[in-house]
Each structure stands twice: as structure tokens, then as C-alpha cells.
Design an enzyme around this catalytic site. Structure first.
Site, mmCIF file in Angstrom:
data_model
loop_
_atom_site.group_PDB
_atom_site.id
_atom_site.type_symbol
_atom_site.label_atom_id
_atom_site.label_comp_id
_atom_site.label_asym_id
_atom_site.label_seq_id
_atom_site.Cartn_x
_atom_site.Cartn_y
_atom_site.Cartn_z
ATOM 1 N N ARG A 116 5.439 -0.785 -4.474
ATOM 2 C CA ARG A 116 4.426 -0.555 -3.846
ATOM 3 C C ARG A 116 3.481 0.261 -4.388
ATOM 4 O O ARG A 116 2.080 0.109 -4.543
ATOM 5 C CB ARG A 116 4.646 -0.512 -2.412
ATOM 6 C CG ARG A 116 5.152 -1.801 -1.669
ATOM 7 C CD ARG A 116 5.841 -1.450 -0.336
ATOM 8 N NE ARG A 116 6.461 -2.533 0.296
ATOM 9 C CZ ARG A 116 7.264 -2.595 1.405
ATOM 10 N NH1 ARG A 116 7.498 -1.459 1.883
ATOM 11 N NH2 ARG A 116 7.744 -3.767 1.768
ATOM 12 N N GLU A 163 4.377 -7.591 -2.617
ATOM 13 C CA GLU A 163 5.220 -6.443 -2.475
ATOM 14 C C GLU A 163 4.911 -5.950 -1.046
ATOM 15 O O GLU A 163 5.248 -4.855 -0.557
ATOM 16 C CB GLU A 163 4.766 -5.184 -3.075
ATOM 17 C CG GLU A 163 4.734 -5.373 -5.008
ATOM 18 C CD GLU A 163 5.956 -5.514 -5.596
ATOM 19 O OE1 GLU A 163 6.975 -5.973 -4.765
ATOM 20 O OE2 GLU A 163 6.094 -5.060 -6.788
#
Length: 380
Positions: free
Chosen positions: A242, A363
Site C-alpha cells: 500500500r 492493494e
């Protein structure tokens, strides 16, 4: 990193990545996008600088950097091509999971070739029927002697059909997160097959397809971590992923802002440069302010993940949400400042607009990021 600035070493890493991008990525990115070219040679050149194993330990052949250094590298490469930078990020996530949780045997088997990106890794979590609800995955691995027999499918896999290594979350036990384990599956194992390449809005420089497993026999030795630990490992991998995808948004947005500044200083309407209009100046000021705010949060989150801070997952989620939403907003305004020309492939803005759009989905969607943040706040 000091509280408000990068160290000299971090600046050197950033400058090295920026130079590599200027020489090897930026001049070719438009062609990769237009012709859907997967630039394997360039990716392996990045690995020669250590960018295939950024936070793999030095003991395993990596360069053993922290998550802030990784973010600086991803941001720099995304300035040239967010799609290619994100692809390298995913490989780094797969390699780190093997290094961090794998046995000596599995590390020795895979990491030497992953560090050089001779063999490239994919991360396989999402399935056709389980995206945001990742713990509901159905791909099954049944123990049979010293092998698992794996059956199921994974969807939207970056590198699908091209990459040699698939770090895959499978169900070895009960429903829910505690029944999930992590296996390393190879492209040429019997029973591994691939769907057609997806036709995507952006990310044209990397292959993406469904990966299918039909009674694939995978050695128990290829398990990463203990049985039932796969979901925890997958989520820890995503903390770093992320940050990287947020950094890719920052890099793409910075390029778009720079292009908008240059364009508005050159383009004239109503007898003066567009940059001389107050409305243009206000737009550019907001773009810069929001981009710097997102960058500061992302760098802070990266330090927290490196230091394994208790609130690292919340900060990674906040940083990803803000950086990807801000990146898309900045590139959208950059396109607007280009007017009709921004909509043409003659200028790079439309490519960045397409490439950055998916960052708020993958993600973990930005709606899921908000859930992670709120749940952590309410637990306090």
C-alpha cells in the site's frame, strides 16, 4: 529520516532512482503503453541496482533498505511509468514475504533468482468471487503426503502468464482467515494455466490475467510460514504494498503537475500565458499543497512500517487512501489545464490519468482503507 527531511543516504538513493528513470523508463514509457510492451529488459536493469530486492535482507542477497527508501524508489520510477514501477513493487512484496517468513530451504530455492529478477514474482490473493472480502478465498490446498494438491483460480494477477513464481494464498483449513496458508507455486508446475490477458484501461506495460490451478502438486517445503498463517502474512505484505502503490501515485502526480506547469507557461490564450491567470495559479497551488501533504503522510507511514510501530497498519491505510485519491485528483486537474490537448496521446497526461485510476482499487480499495482506519480508531 529526520522529522522533516531525508538523510543524505536517502537522497542518494532517490537521485539514483531518478537518474535510472530518466535514462531507462521515461523515454520509452509512451511506446510501452501504446503497444502494450512488457519491458522485461528494463525491469532486469532495475534489479541490477537492487530494485528487485529493496527490503529483502542482505543475508538473502537483497539490499536490505527500509520502507521509506522503497517508497522513494517507487515514486521516482513512477515519474516515468506508474505501471512499470507498480509491477516492480509487486515483485518486491512477493520476494519480501519469502525472505521474511520462508524457511531456509524455500529462501535458497527462490530468492537468488528473484533478487536479480531472472525469475519474477506475483502476489496471488484476489479471486473471481473474493476481492475486498479476501478472507473468503476458496482456492483449496489438500495435504497429500509431502505435497499440497491445489485447485482454484486467482484473478487480476499482475505478471500472470509471464512471471515464473506465484506467491499464493490458499485454504488449507477452516473458513475465514485462520484457515489460509501461503504457498510458492511455479509457472511450469503441472496443472497451472492462465486466462486471456485482460484488456485494461491503463497499466498497459504489464501483463494481467487469471491464474488457474487444477490439482497442482506443490511441495510442503514450498509453504511460507506455518499452516494457517497465510492471511496474516498476506496482510503484512500489503502494508508495504500500500505504501508503494501510494508512492506510485505520488510519482505520477508529480510528473503531471510538472507537465501542467510547463504547459501553462507556454500556452497563450486571450493575449497572455495560461499560467498568468489567477484561476490557473490557484489550481497549481492546490495541486502542490495536496501532493506535499500526501507525501508527508506516506513518508511517515513508511517509517512506521519499517519500525514495526503498533499503528503501522492504520498509517499505511491512511497514506494509501490519501496518496492515491490525491494522485488521481492532481492528474485530473493537470489534464484539465492542458485542455483538449490533455486528452490526446501526444501528451503524457492521459496515460497518467489512466494508470493512476486503478491505484484506489488495488492493494485494498480505498473504501476498505477507511474501514481499516475506523476499526483501529474504535478499538482504542
Amino acid at each position: 529520516m529526520t522529522q522533516f527531511d531525508l538523510t543524505d543516504d536517502q537522497r542518494q538513493i532517490q537521485e539514483m532512482a531518478q537518474k535510472f528513470t530518466a535514462d531507462a523508463i521515461t523515454p520509452h514509457a509512451a511506446e510501452w503503453d501504446e503497444k502494450h510492451i512488457f519491458p522485461k529488459d528494463t525491469i532486469r536493469q532495475a534489479a541490477e541496482l537492487g530494485f528487485g530486492s529493496i527490503y529483502v535482507s542482505e543475508e538473502s542477497g537483497g539490499i536490505g533498505l527500509g520502507r521509506l527508501e522503497a517508497a522513494l524508489i517507487m515514486e521516482a520510477m513512477a515519474y516515468g511509468c506508474p505501471s512499470t514501477s507498480a509491477f516492480i513493487s509487486i515483485h518486491n512484496m512477493a520476494a519480501w514475504m519469502i525472505d521474511r517468513f520462508g524457511s531456509d530451504e524455500v529462501k535458497q530455492k527462490y530468492l537468488p533468482s528473484m533478487v536479480t529478477m531472472e525469475r519474477i514474482g506475483s502476489y496471488c490473493l484476489t479471486e473471481p468471487s473474493s476481492g475486498s472480502d479476501a478472507a473468503a478465498l476458496k482456492t483449496k490446498a489438500v495435504l497429500d503426503g509431502d505435497h499440497y494438491v491445489v485447485s482454484g483460480s486467482k484473478a487480476f494477477i499482475s505478471g500472470g502468464g509471464e512471471n515464473e513464481i506465484y506467491v499464493t494464498m490458499v485454504r488449507t483449513g477452516e473458513d475465514g482467515p485462520k484457515g489460509i496458508s501461503c504457498l510458492v507455486i511455479e509457472k511450469d508446475m503441472d496443472g497451472v494455466s492462465f486466462g486471456a490477458q485482460e484488456k485494461k484501461l491503463g497499466w498497459h506495460s504489464q501483463p494481467t490475467c487469471q491464474v488457474n490451478f487444477d490439482e497442482v502438486r506443490v511441495p510442503v517445503a514450498n509453504r511460507v510460514g506455518g499452516e494457517g498463517e497465510g492471511f496474516r502474512i498476506a496482510m503484512m505484505g500489503l502494508d508495504g504494498g500500500r505504501l508503494n502503490i501510494g508512492a506510485c501515485s505520488l510519482g505520477g502526480a508529480q510528473r503531471s503537475l510538472d507537465e501542467a506547469i510547463a504547459y501553462t507557461k507556454e500556452r497563450s490564450q486571450f493575449g497572455k500565458n495560461i499560467a498568468d491567470f489567477q484561476n490557473t495559479q490557484f489550481m497549481l497551488a492546490d495541486m502542490e499543497t495536496e501532493l506535499q501533504a500526501a507525501r508527508t503522510l506516506l513518508y511517515q507511514a513508511a517509517v512506521k512500517v519499517t519500525e514495526n510501530a503498533p499503528d503501522k497498519t492504520r498509517f499505511a491505510a491512511m497514506a494509501k487512501r490519501l496518496a492515491t485519491d490525491t494522485g488521481s485528483a492532481v492528474v485530473d486537474r493537470a489534464l484539465q489545464l492542458h485542455g483538449g490537448y490533455g486528452y490526446l496521446q501526444d501528451y503524457p497526461i492521459e496515460r497518467f490519468w489512466r494508470d493512476l485510476r486503478v491505484h484506489s482499487i488495488l492493494e485494498g480499495t480505498n473504501q476498505i482503507m477507511r474501514m481499516i482506519i475506523a476499526r483501529d480508531l474504535l478499538r482504542q
